[in-house]
Design a protein around this motif. Structure first.
Motif, PDB file in Angstrom:
ATOM      1  N   LEU A   3       4.697  29.228  48.858  1.00  0.00           N
ATOM      2  CA  LEU A   3       4.999  30.594  50.058  1.00  0.00           C
ATOM      3  C   LEU A   3       6.263  30.055  49.414  1.00  0.00           C
ATOM      4  CD1 LEU A   3       4.331  28.100  53.309  1.00  0.00           C
ATOM      5  CD2 LEU A   3       3.288  30.376  52.120  1.00  0.00           C
ATOM      6  N   GLY A   4       7.313  30.016  48.096  1.00  0.00           N
ATOM      7  CA  GLY A   4       8.513  30.457  48.265  1.00  0.00           C
ATOM      8  C   GLY A   4       8.497  31.707  46.915  1.00  0.00           C
ATOM      9  N   ILE A   5       7.280  31.739  46.721  1.00  0.00           N
ATOM     10  CA  ILE A   5       7.041  33.093  45.676  1.00  0.00           C
ATOM     11  C   ILE A   5       7.101  34.276  46.187  1.00  0.00           C
ATOM     12  CG2 ILE A   5       5.486  33.837  44.037  1.00  0.00           C
ATOM     13  CD1 ILE A   5       5.193  31.223  42.497  1.00  0.00           C
ATOM     14  N   ALA A   6       5.935  33.931  47.865  1.00  0.00           N
ATOM     15  CA  ALA A   6       5.535  35.168  48.648  1.00  0.00           C
ATOM     16  C   ALA A   6       6.764  35.630  49.657  1.00  0.00           C
ATOM     17  CB  ALA A   6       4.544  34.520  49.529  1.00  0.00           C
ATOM     18  N   LEU A   7       7.849  34.468  49.822  1.00  0.00           N
ATOM     19  CA  LEU A   7       8.821  35.121  50.740  1.00  0.00           C
ATOM     20  C   LEU A   7       9.982  35.177  49.748  1.00  0.00           C
ATOM     21  CD1 LEU A   7       8.177  32.101  53.049  1.00  0.00           C
ATOM     22  CD2 LEU A   7       7.767  34.743  53.474  1.00  0.00           C
ATOM     23  N   GLN A   8      10.537  34.924  48.532  1.00  0.00           N
ATOM     24  CA  GLN A   8      11.353  35.242  47.654  1.00  0.00           C
ATOM     25  C   GLN A   8      11.562  36.059  46.535  1.00  0.00           C
ATOM     26  OE1 GLN A   8      14.523  33.974  48.524  1.00  0.00           O
ATOM     27  NE2 GLN A   8      13.250  33.038  50.765  1.00  0.00           N
ATOM     28  N   PRO A   9      12.157  37.140  46.729  1.00  0.00           N
ATOM     29  CA  PRO A   9      11.722  37.981  45.625  1.00  0.00           C
ATOM     30  C   PRO A   9      12.748  37.740  44.211  1.00  0.00           C
ATOM     31  CG  PRO A   9      13.607  38.960  47.547  1.00  0.00           C
ATOM     32  CD  PRO A   9      13.000  37.483  47.988  1.00  0.00           C
ATOM     33  N   ILE A  10      13.913  36.409  44.230  1.00  0.00           N
ATOM     34  CA  ILE A  10      13.789  36.726  42.871  1.00  0.00           C
ATOM     35  C   ILE A  10      13.442  36.506  41.936  1.00  0.00           C
ATOM     36  CG2 ILE A  10      13.811  34.300  43.726  1.00  0.00           C
ATOM     37  CD1 ILE A  10      16.526  33.820  42.452  1.00  0.00           C
ATOM     38  N   TRP A  11      11.863  35.842  41.700  1.00  0.00           N
ATOM     39  CA  TRP A  11      11.000  36.556  41.032  1.00  0.00           C
ATOM     40  C   TRP A  11      10.383  37.564  40.916  1.00  0.00           C
ATOM     41  CZ3 TRP A  11      10.657  31.936  44.550  1.00  0.00           C
ATOM     42  CH2 TRP A  11      11.093  31.532  44.386  1.00  0.00           C
ATOM     43  N   GLN A  12      10.400  38.300  41.035  1.00  0.00           N
ATOM     44  CA  GLN A  12      10.589  39.888  41.373  1.00  0.00           C
ATOM     45  C   GLN A  12       8.620  39.240  40.639  1.00  0.00           C
ATOM     46  OE1 GLN A  12      12.904  40.954  38.516  1.00  0.00           O
ATOM     47  NE2 GLN A  12      14.163  41.683  38.826  1.00  0.00           N
ATOM     48  N   ALA A  13       8.097  38.729  41.123  1.00  0.00           N
ATOM     49  CA  ALA A  13       6.576  38.887  41.886  1.00  0.00           C
ATOM     50  C   ALA A  13       5.670  40.153  41.604  1.00  0.00           C
ATOM     51  CB  ALA A  13       5.915  37.330  41.863  1.00  0.00           C
ATOM     52  N   GLU A  14       4.800  40.253  40.989  1.00  0.00           N
ATOM     53  CA  GLU A  14       3.650  41.584  41.304  1.00  0.00           C
ATOM     54  C   GLU A  14       2.990  41.346  42.913  1.00  0.00           C
ATOM     55  OE1 GLU A  14       3.242  44.149  39.831  1.00  0.00           O
ATOM     56  OE2 GLU A  14       4.354  43.769  37.720  1.00  0.00           O
ATOM     57  N   PRO A  15       2.901  42.087  43.703  1.00  0.00           N
ATOM     58  CA  PRO A  15       2.553  42.379  44.816  1.00  0.00           C
ATOM     59  C   PRO A  15       1.688  41.677  44.791  1.00  0.00           C
ATOM     60  CG  PRO A  15       3.250  44.504  44.395  1.00  0.00           C
ATOM     61  CD  PRO A  15       3.411  44.106  43.081  1.00  0.00           C
ATOM     62  N   ALA A  16       0.608  42.086  44.007  1.00  0.00           N
ATOM     63  CA  ALA A  16      -0.925  41.445  43.830  1.00  0.00           C
ATOM     64  C   ALA A  16      -0.818  39.417  44.453  1.00  0.00           C
ATOM     65  CB  ALA A  16      -1.742  41.205  43.318  1.00  0.00           C
ATOM     66  N   THR A  17       0.660  39.350  42.896  1.00  0.00           N
ATOM     67  CA  THR A  17       0.384  37.729  42.763  1.00  0.00           C
ATOM     68  C   THR A  17       0.859  37.146  44.168  1.00  0.00           C
ATOM     69  OG1 THR A  17       1.157  38.035  40.467  1.00  0.00           O
ATOM     70  CG2 THR A  17       1.672  35.801  41.466  1.00  0.00           C
ATOM     71  N   ARG A  18       1.819  37.951  44.669  1.00  0.00           N
ATOM     72  CA  ARG A  18       2.916  37.608  46.219  1.00  0.00           C
ATOM     73  C   ARG A  18       1.844  37.513  47.181  1.00  0.00           C
ATOM     74  NH1 ARG A  18       7.944  41.173  47.314  1.00  0.00           N
ATOM     75  NH2 ARG A  18       8.047  39.393  48.753  1.00  0.00           N
ATOM     76  N   GLU A  19       0.859  38.061  47.160  1.00  0.00           N
ATOM     77  CA  GLU A  19      -0.079  38.130  48.312  1.00  0.00           C
ATOM     78  C   GLU A  19      -1.233  37.191  48.443  1.00  0.00           C
ATOM     79  OE1 GLU A  19      -3.933  40.748  50.067  1.00  0.00           O
ATOM     80  OE2 GLU A  19      -2.940  41.780  48.198  1.00  0.00           O
ATOM     81  N   ALA A  20      -1.452  36.882  46.282  1.00  0.00           N
ATOM     82  CA  ALA A  20      -2.327  34.892  46.698  1.00  0.00           C
ATOM     83  C   ALA A  20      -1.573  34.249  46.797  1.00  0.00           C
ATOM     84  CB  ALA A  20      -2.931  35.503  44.480  1.00  0.00           C
ATOM     85  N   ALA A  21      -0.226  34.067  46.457  1.00  0.00           N
ATOM     86  CA  ALA A  21       0.587  32.933  46.978  1.00  0.00           C
ATOM     87  C   ALA A  21       1.435  32.609  48.426  1.00  0.00           C
ATOM     88  CB  ALA A  21       1.846  33.085  45.775  1.00  0.00           C
ATOM     89  N   ALA A  22       0.798  34.029  49.256  1.00  0.00           N
ATOM     90  CA  ALA A  22       1.321  33.502  50.493  1.00  0.00           C
ATOM     91  C   ALA A  22      -0.426  33.305  51.144  1.00  0.00           C
ATOM     92  CB  ALA A  22       1.033  34.882  50.982  1.00  0.00           C
ATOM     93  N   TYR A  23      -1.427  33.726  50.634  1.00  0.00           N
ATOM     94  CA  TYR A  23      -2.789  33.015  51.217  1.00  0.00           C
ATOM     95  C   TYR A  23      -2.770  31.394  50.490  1.00  0.00           C
ATOM     96  CZ  TYR A  23      -4.526  37.446  51.774  1.00  0.00           C
ATOM     97  OH  TYR A  23      -5.248  38.935  52.942  1.00  0.00           O
ATOM     98  N   ILE A  24      -2.506  31.257  49.136  1.00  0.00           N
ATOM     99  CA  ILE A  24      -2.734  30.368  48.734  1.00  0.00           C
ATOM    100  C   ILE A  24      -1.375  28.593  49.854  1.00  0.00           C
ATOM    101  CG2 ILE A  24      -2.555  28.018  46.828  1.00  0.00           C
ATOM    102  CD1 ILE A  24      -3.021  29.937  44.945  1.00  0.00           C
ATOM    103  N   GLY A  25      -0.674  28.978  49.744  1.00  0.00           N
ATOM    104  CA  GLY A  25       0.269  28.917  51.104  1.00  0.00           C
ATOM    105  C   GLY A  25       0.395  28.187  51.636  1.00  0.00           C
ATOM    106  N   VAL A  26      -0.502  29.190  53.052  1.00  0.00           N
ATOM    107  CA  VAL A  26      -1.124  28.929  53.821  1.00  0.00           C
ATOM    108  C   VAL A  26      -2.404  28.111  53.948  1.00  0.00           C
ATOM    109  CG1 VAL A  26      -2.199  30.273  55.874  1.00  0.00           C
ATOM    110  CG2 VAL A  26      -0.274  31.342  54.919  1.00  0.00           C
ATOM    111  N   LEU A  27      -2.919  28.768  52.988  1.00  0.00           N
ATOM    112  CA  LEU A  27      -4.412  27.589  53.464  1.00  0.00           C
ATOM    113  C   LEU A  27      -3.510  26.114  52.396  1.00  0.00           C
ATOM    114  CD1 LEU A  27      -6.417  29.571  50.901  1.00  0.00           C
ATOM    115  CD2 LEU A  27      -7.616  28.518  53.137  1.00  0.00           C
TER     116      LEU A  27
END
Length: 210
Positions: free
Chosen positions: A54-78
């Motif tokens: 959820l930190g990766i999904a919500l914080q842009p400081i890591w400058q993750a790719e949109p696909a990575t942030r989307e996957a991180a959001a799903y994993i965090g919610v699960l």
């Protein structure tokens, strides 16, 4: 001796009539304690998943790719849903035993399988190391001390097949699978050792209470 009765001819017989209900009650208390410990362990293991992803999904400081942030959001919610479900659907007494909830017995493995599927779906060339490492190594590690040893062995088999589909058998895929075989052997040893320790502890507790 406590828990025994003496017949008319002076021989010791089995447990007295009042001991059997007490033994059943103690067994139920032990089952509740094991179920509660398994629930807390499951929740504790999934907390890092919630914080990191959820930190990766919500914080842009890591400058993750949109696909990575989307996957991180799903994993965090699960992972968060798994933690909440484990706390709300704890074991309940049924007859002389404590029957774990459907989530506690099977749902936690379903959550891990769904997280693995998310990792497979969003594993791209960019930022794929995190998702691949989590799916291959972190997920099976979180269940190594689970009370349901048979379910864990089945999960490891399904996880290996998922991983084979995930990484393939190409130049790097077979290397992941070779390391995973060694890793699974170590995890099985941890699981069996944990089960033996639990059985010994239950026997000790039962002996001390009779």
């Amino acid at each position: 001796r406590r828990g025994t009765s003496r017949s008319d001819d002076g021989e010791l017989s089995g447990p007295g009539p009042g001991l059997a209900p007490r033994l059943r009650l103690m067994d139920m208390e032990v089952d509740r304690a094991l179920q509660r410990a398994d629930t807390l362990r499951h929740q504790r293991y999934f907390v890092p998943f919630v914080l990191v992803f959820l930190g990766i999904a919500l914080q842009p400081i890591w400058q993750a790719e949109p696909a990575t942030r989307e996957a991180a959001a799903y994993i965090g919610v699960l992972a968060a849903a798994g933690i909440l479900a484990a706390g709300q659907l704890d074991g309940i007494p049924v007859g002389d035993k404590v029957s774990g909830s459907i989530y506690s017995k099977r749902g936690k493995w379903v959550v891990r399988a769904l997280v693995h599927l998310v990792c497979v779906r969003w594993d791209h060339d960019v930022h794929n190391v995190l998702l691949r490492a989590v799916s291959v190594f972190a997920l099976p590690l979180t269940g190594a001390k689970d009370d349901d040893g048979e379910a864990y062995v089945a999960y490891l088999g399904v996880h290996f097949l998922f991983t084979m589909y995930h990484v393939g058998l190409g130049a790097s895929g077979w290397q992941w699978l070779a390391v995973l075989l060694v890793y699974d052997a170590v995890l099985l040893d941890v699981s069996w050792s944990s089960a033996n320790n639990r059985d010994a502890q239950m026997l000790l507790n039962g002996t001390s209470q009779v």
